[in-house]
Scaffold this active site. Structure first.
Site, PDB file in Angstrom:
ATOM      1  N   GLY A 102       4.087  40.222  44.277  1.00  0.00           N
ATOM      2  CA  GLY A 102       5.120  39.543  43.489  1.00  0.00           C
ATOM      3  C   GLY A 102       5.439  38.145  43.994  1.00  0.00           C
ATOM      4  O   GLY A 102       5.597  37.211  43.194  1.00  0.00           O
ATOM      5  N   LYS A 108      11.853  44.459  39.973  1.00  0.00           N
ATOM      6  CA  LYS A 108      11.682  43.111  39.423  1.00  0.00           C
ATOM      7  C   LYS A 108      10.962  43.087  38.069  1.00  0.00           C
ATOM      8  O   LYS A 108      11.202  42.203  37.249  1.00  0.00           O
ATOM      9  CB  LYS A 108      10.935  42.219  40.420  1.00  0.00           C
ATOM     10  CG  LYS A 108      11.772  41.842  41.634  1.00  0.00           C
ATOM     11  CD  LYS A 108      11.050  40.842  42.521  1.00  0.00           C
ATOM     12  CE  LYS A 108      11.858  40.556  43.771  1.00  0.00           C
ATOM     13  NZ  LYS A 108      11.217  39.557  44.652  1.00  0.00           N
ATOM     14  N   THR A 148      15.635  43.356  43.496  1.00  0.00           N
ATOM     15  CA  THR A 148      14.525  43.318  44.444  1.00  0.00           C
ATOM     16  C   THR A 148      13.710  44.585  44.266  1.00  0.00           C
ATOM     17  O   THR A 148      13.914  45.331  43.295  1.00  0.00           O
ATOM     18  CB  THR A 148      15.072  43.095  45.883  1.00  0.00           C
ATOM     19  OG1 THR A 148      13.966  42.904  46.756  1.00  0.00           O
ATOM     20  CG2 THR A 148      15.928  44.253  46.366  1.00  0.00           C
ATOM     21  N   ASP A 181      12.448  33.092  42.792  1.00  0.00           N
ATOM     22  CA  ASP A 181      11.599  33.146  43.996  1.00  0.00           C
ATOM     23  C   ASP A 181      10.665  31.933  44.086  1.00  0.00           C
ATOM     24  O   ASP A 181      10.610  31.245  45.106  1.00  0.00           O
ATOM     25  CB  ASP A 181      10.726  34.413  43.994  1.00  0.00           C
ATOM     26  CG  ASP A 181      11.488  35.646  44.460  1.00  0.00           C
ATOM     27  OD1 ASP A 181      12.520  35.487  45.147  1.00  0.00           O
ATOM     28  OD2 ASP A 181      11.047  36.759  44.136  1.00  0.00           O
ATOM     29  N   GLY A 203      10.224  31.318  56.059  1.00  0.00           N
ATOM     30  CA  GLY A 203      10.684  32.082  54.897  1.00  0.00           C
ATOM     31  C   GLY A 203      12.170  31.973  54.643  1.00  0.00           C
ATOM     32  O   GLY A 203      12.642  32.307  53.549  1.00  0.00           O
ATOM     33  N   GLY A 258      -2.437  36.539  49.637  1.00  0.00           N
ATOM     34  CA  GLY A 258      -1.575  37.532  49.007  1.00  0.00           C
ATOM     35  C   GLY A 258      -1.644  37.432  47.498  1.00  0.00           C
ATOM     36  O   GLY A 258      -1.985  36.370  46.949  1.00  0.00           O
ATOM     37  N   ALA A 259      -1.360  38.564  46.847  1.00  0.00           N
ATOM     38  CA  ALA A 259      -1.415  38.582  45.384  1.00  0.00           C
ATOM     39  C   ALA A 259      -0.328  39.486  44.811  1.00  0.00           C
ATOM     40  O   ALA A 259      -0.433  39.964  43.687  1.00  0.00           O
ATOM     41  CB  ALA A 259      -2.795  39.052  44.925  1.00  0.00           C
TER      42      ALA A 259
HETATM   43  P1  NDP Z   1       4.073  43.041  47.340  1.00  0.00           P
HETATM   44  O1  NDP Z   1       4.129  44.428  47.879  1.00  0.00           O
HETATM   45  O2  NDP Z   1       4.118  42.819  45.874  1.00  0.00           O
HETATM   46  O3  NDP Z   1       2.719  42.325  47.899  1.00  0.00           O
HETATM   47  C1  NDP Z   1       2.354  42.423  49.255  1.00  0.00           C
HETATM   48  C2  NDP Z   1       1.136  41.530  49.509  1.00  0.00           C
HETATM   49  O4  NDP Z   1       0.847  41.567  50.916  1.00  0.00           O
HETATM   50  C3  NDP Z   1      -0.134  41.998  48.803  1.00  0.00           C
HETATM   51  O5  NDP Z   1      -0.929  40.884  48.499  1.00  0.00           O
HETATM   52  C4  NDP Z   1      -0.797  42.844  49.909  1.00  0.00           C
HETATM   53  O6  NDP Z   1      -2.208  42.946  49.740  1.00  0.00           O
HETATM   54  C5  NDP Z   1      -0.505  42.015  51.119  1.00  0.00           C
HETATM   55  N1  NDP Z   1      -0.574  42.768  52.360  1.00  0.00           N
HETATM   56  C6  NDP Z   1       0.366  43.606  52.865  1.00  0.00           C
HETATM   57  N2  NDP Z   1      -0.039  44.102  54.064  1.00  0.00           N
HETATM   58  C7  NDP Z   1      -1.259  43.547  54.307  1.00  0.00           C
HETATM   59  C8  NDP Z   1      -2.195  43.650  55.384  1.00  0.00           C
HETATM   60  N3  NDP Z   1      -1.944  44.425  56.442  1.00  0.00           N
HETATM   61  N4  NDP Z   1      -3.340  42.946  55.322  1.00  0.00           N
HETATM   62  C9  NDP Z   1      -3.608  42.136  54.261  1.00  0.00           C
HETATM   63  N5  NDP Z   1      -2.759  41.993  53.196  1.00  0.00           N
HETATM   64  C10 NDP Z   1      -1.601  42.698  53.232  1.00  0.00           C
HETATM   65  O7  NDP Z   1       5.254  42.293  48.078  1.00  0.00           O
HETATM   66  P2  NDP Z   1       5.964  40.917  47.595  1.00  0.00           P
HETATM   67  O8  NDP Z   1       4.918  39.972  47.130  1.00  0.00           O
HETATM   68  O9  NDP Z   1       7.112  41.230  46.723  1.00  0.00           O
HETATM   69  O10 NDP Z   1       6.569  40.416  48.979  1.00  0.00           O
HETATM   70  C11 NDP Z   1       5.713  39.906  49.995  1.00  0.00           C
HETATM   71  C12 NDP Z   1       6.564  39.344  51.100  1.00  0.00           C
HETATM   72  O11 NDP Z   1       7.292  38.241  50.595  1.00  0.00           O
HETATM   73  C13 NDP Z   1       7.612  40.324  51.648  1.00  0.00           C
HETATM   74  O12 NDP Z   1       7.502  40.354  53.048  1.00  0.00           O
HETATM   75  C14 NDP Z   1       8.933  39.732  51.254  1.00  0.00           C
HETATM   76  O13 NDP Z   1       9.894  39.913  52.257  1.00  0.00           O
HETATM   77  C15 NDP Z   1       8.589  38.269  51.122  1.00  0.00           C
HETATM   78  N6  NDP Z   1       9.467  37.567  50.187  1.00  0.00           N
HETATM   79  C16 NDP Z   1      10.194  36.540  50.688  1.00  0.00           C
HETATM   80  C17 NDP Z   1      11.053  35.843  49.876  1.00  0.00           C
HETATM   81  C18 NDP Z   1      11.837  34.736  50.468  1.00  0.00           C
HETATM   82  O14 NDP Z   1      12.746  34.244  49.783  1.00  0.00           O
HETATM   83  N7  NDP Z   1      11.551  34.299  51.676  1.00  0.00           N
HETATM   84  C19 NDP Z   1      11.215  36.159  48.448  1.00  0.00           C
HETATM   85  C20 NDP Z   1      10.348  37.231  48.003  1.00  0.00           C
HETATM   86  C21 NDP Z   1       9.525  37.903  48.863  1.00  0.00           C
HETATM   87  P3  NDP Z   1      -2.828  44.102  48.793  1.00  0.00           P
HETATM   88  O15 NDP Z   1      -2.713  43.607  47.391  1.00  0.00           O
HETATM   89  O16 NDP Z   1      -4.230  44.214  49.269  1.00  0.00           O
HETATM   90  O17 NDP Z   1      -2.017  45.347  49.051  1.00  0.00           O
END
Ligand code: NDP
Length: 288
Positions: free
Chosen positions: A135, A73, A69, A109, A249, A132-133
């Site tokens: 991982g 990754k 994690t 995932d 989730g 979102g964009a």
């Molecule tokens: P990343 O850090 O790679 O990406 C986070 C994303 O959230 C980005 O697109 C970011 O935008 C956006 N973001 C965060 N805060 C804000 C905000 N306040 N306003 C707008 N956009 C926001 O994280 P991951 O993609 O790895 O994980 C994202 C979520 O997915 C986590 O909460 C994780 O727990 C969950 N997850 C759940 C899984 C499951 O099995 N249920 C498996 C994997 C992940 P920006 O690019 O602008 O920063």
């Protein structure tokens, strides 16, 4: 339960930093017990500078695999012997399988998400909007593209990251575009599936606002949230109240665990046991 090997257990691990709050061990060990497998799942904090040694340790100790994690990754890929096609397409590995000393990196995932989704709707031909964009969005977007989604719109706070993901999906053959996030998003007409793939709503910021005009959620929509903790996010509650088909989730977390469990052990775990283990931790039925 000593089994044929006497007192030695087969080992699987989670490498990450931070990992203290990660509940995967409870879910996987419940499944090991239910399947009568004398295996252990260890939650191990590994700093970025220790990752290469951690993978060497996995090999040296004959561990059967691991989950990776944040923040490993992508970085872990260079330490493995092979990368499975879906992990190569996503550009990240969250699951390592050790087959007689040969380590293969997988990404469960997106497939976990897809398994949850396919239980309620076929993504083929659908118009999808992903908020979102990061991982998670990348893994989900690639799997939805492979599953034949008609179009994928990426909406993201950082335009650069959002555009890059839309380009990546387009290069994988999807009809993908980027929509800048300006205020609260109004879902475009024709949207069939909406996914929150941001970390908005994750504990301890459970009340955080997903930038969406909730009144654009219509009853024929499938709404999926990636946030596992708490499972009943504000988005999940708003979408449920509007009659949408809603995926939380926990389903994605359980389903990616089901795939990993099968890759490591060759056996099929009981997803109900896994979900129950997580609900015990998160208190899903009563979380508001
Ligand atoms: P990343 O850090 O790679 O990406 C986070 C994303 O959230 C980005 O697109 C970011 O935008 C956006 N973001 C965060 N805060 C804000 C905000 N306040 N306003 C707008 N956009 C926001 O994280 P991951 O993609 O790895 O994980 C994202 C979520 O997915 C986590 O909460 C994780 O727990 C969950 N997850 C759940 C899984 C499951 O099995 N249920 C498996 C994997 C992940 P920006 O690019 O602008 O920063």
């Amino acid at each position: 339960m000593t089994g044929a090997r006497g007192f030695r257990q087969e080992l699987v691990a989670l490498f990450g930093q931070p990992v203290d709050e990660n509940p995967t061990q409870a879910m996987i060990e419940a499944a090991f017990r239910a399947a009568d497998l004398d295996w252990r799942y260890l939650t191990i904090e590994v700093a970025p500078e220790g990752l290469a040694d951690a993978v060497r340790g996995l090999r040296a100790m004959g561990m059967r695999g691991a989950n990776c994690t944040i923040p490993h990754k992508v970085a872990v890929m260079e330490h493995l012997d092979a990368i499975a096609p879906e992990a190569r397409a996503i550009g990240a590995v969250n699951c390592i399988v050790n087959e007689n000393g040969r380590l293969t990196g997988h990404n469960t995932d997106g497939r976990g998400f897809l398994a949850s989704l396919c239980a309620v709707a076929d993504p083929a031909g659908q118009q999808v909007v992903i908020l979102g964009a990061g991982g998670a969005a990348r893994a989900i977007g690639v799997e939805l593209a492979l599953a034949g989604a008609r179009s994928i719109t990426i909406v993201n706070r950082s335009a650069e990251r959002g555009r890059a993901l839309a380009r990546h999906l387009a290069s994988a053959g999807a009809r993908a575009n980027f929509l800048p996030l300006a205020g609260d998003l109004r879902l475009p007409a024709g949207t069939g599936i909406f996914v929150n793939a941001t970390s908005i709503g994750l504990h301890p910021d459970a009340g955080a606002h997903v930038p969406l005009v909730f009144d654009t959620l219509r009853p024929n929509l499938v709404v999926a949230d990636v946030i596992p903790n708490p499972p009943r996010t504000r988005l999940v509650r708003e979408a449920t109240a509007r009659g949408c088909t809603v995926l939380d989730g926990l389903g994605m977390l359980v389903n990616q665990g089901v795939i990993g469990f099968h890759l490591w052990t060759g056996a099929d775990p009981d997803p109900q046991v896994m979900r129950a283990a997580l609900e015990e931790i998160f208190g899903a039925p009563t979380h508001a």
